[in-house]
Design an enzyme around this catalytic site. Structure first.
Site, PDB file in Angstrom:
ATOM      1  N   ALA A  37       0.746  -1.256  -0.045  1.00 58.00           N
ATOM      2  CA  ALA A  37      -0.083   0.109   0.094  1.00 58.00           C
ATOM      3  C   ALA A  37       0.800   1.307   0.199  1.00 58.00           C
ATOM      4  CB  ALA A  37      -0.741   0.161   1.204  1.00 58.00           C
ATOM      5  N   SER A  38       0.275   2.380  -0.515  1.00 55.85           N
ATOM      6  CA  SER A  38       1.009   3.556  -0.618  1.00 55.85           C
ATOM      7  C   SER A  38       2.354   3.594  -1.103  1.00 55.85           C
ATOM      8  CB  SER A  38       1.238   4.267   0.692  1.00 55.85           C
ATOM      9  OG  SER A  38      -0.191   4.404   1.438  1.00 55.85           O
ATOM     10  N   ARG A  39       2.549   2.621  -2.214  1.00 56.68           N
ATOM     11  CA  ARG A  39       3.801   2.593  -3.025  1.00 56.68           C
ATOM     12  C   ARG A  39       4.904   2.417  -2.146  1.00 56.68           C
ATOM     13  NH1 ARG A  39       0.646   3.315  -6.761  1.00 56.68           N
ATOM     14  NH2 ARG A  39       0.590   4.675  -8.421  1.00 56.68           N
ATOM     15  N   LEU A  40       4.826   1.857  -0.917  1.00 62.20           N
ATOM     16  CA  LEU A  40       5.638   1.498   0.021  1.00 62.20           C
ATOM     17  C   LEU A  40       6.334   0.100  -0.220  1.00 62.20           C
ATOM     18  CD1 LEU A  40       4.600   3.359   3.108  1.00 62.20           C
ATOM     19  CD2 LEU A  40       6.123   4.177   1.451  1.00 62.20           C
ATOM     20  N   HIS A  41       6.337  -0.188  -1.314  1.00 59.99           N
ATOM     21  CA  HIS A  41       6.667  -1.812  -1.798  1.00 59.99           C
ATOM     22  C   HIS A  41       8.100  -2.398  -1.142  1.00 59.99           C
ATOM     23  CE1 HIS A  41       4.060  -0.175  -4.552  1.00 59.99           C
ATOM     24  NE2 HIS A  41       4.667   0.417  -5.273  1.00 59.99           N
TER      25      HIS A  41
END
Ligand code: FMN
Length: 218
Positions: free
Chosen positions: A195-199
């Protein structure tokens, strides 16, 4: 795991929920993780989950990529089969450095692999060649892979030619110009969408024959 991630796992994996890679044990090794993700992709019903991009580089430094099918893998490397006179094979002969890429979009998973290639033995190529259906074996003879067609019907005509040529042969010989390439990896990176590009990006790099693990910012 966030609710979003749990839902995604439930939707895509059914019963088998892959752990976020951030929760991997410290002694995790790349090959079992690769195998787990490939199995998850197979279970998810994705078409041709073993498809991967292979990138090679001409001697002038022009990179090129194409999809192939991963057919075998173990600690020694990742194997695909092709025409040894194709563009990719010429480039791999000139420059053994290669990159592979797997992307299973619905699972939000990506695996990047870098390594060096070598040809597999002709015995190994023959074993795989003879496991293919007869039409594909004849197709391998018919296709001058990567060459320009001299006229529109050339491929069809060549297919008919080799069908007739091998009509009385119970076993079709392995063409000398066809076989496997094995990529021996020295870098494998596992990317998992969060989520939220916090890959998550978990990388394994071989140093003095041992895999070293580290994380990268997404
Ligand atoms: C999903 C998929 C799988 C493919 N698998 C192979 C393969 O295993 N071997 C192969 O030679 N070509 C395969 N191809 C065709 C290649 O992408 C490519 O067109 C061909 O190998 C010629 O590439 P080259 O001219 O760069 O050598 C596949 C294509 C797709 C879309």
């Amino acid at each position: 795991m966030t609710l979003f991630e749990k839902l995604r796992c439930l939707l895509t994996f059914g019963q088998g929920i892959a752990l976020p890679i951030s929760e991997l044990s410290a002694d995790a090794k790349p090959l079992p993780l690769f195998e787990q993700w490939l199995n998850d992709a197979k279970k998810s019903g994705i078409l041709l989950p073993e498809s991967m991009s292979v990138s090679s580089c001409s001697k002038e430094g022009q990179p090129s990529s194409r999809m192939v099918l991963l057919k075998e893998f173990d600690e020694e490397g990742f194997v695909f089969y092709t025409n040894y006179a194709s563009r990719k094979s010429h480039e791999l002969e000139e420059n053994s450095k290669v990159a592979l890429l797997f992307h299973w979009n619905v699972l939000q998973l990506q695996i990047r692999i870098e390594g060096t290639v070598s040809k597999v033995s002709s015995e190994q190529s023959a074993n795989y060649f003879h496991s293919r259906d007869r039409g594909s074996q004849i197709g391998a003879w018919a296709s001058k892979q990567s060459q320009k067609l001299t006229h529109d019907n050339e491929l069809k005509e060549r297919d008919v030619h080799f069908k007739n040529k091998f009509a009385d042969s119970s076993e079709i010989p392995l063409p000398k110009f066809w076989g496997g390439w094995q990529i021996k990896p020295h870098y494998i990176e596992f990317w998992q969408g969060r989520a939220s590009r916090l890959h998550d990006r978990i990388c394994f790099e071989k140093e003095d024959g041992q895999w070293q693990k580290f994380k990268l910012h997404p």
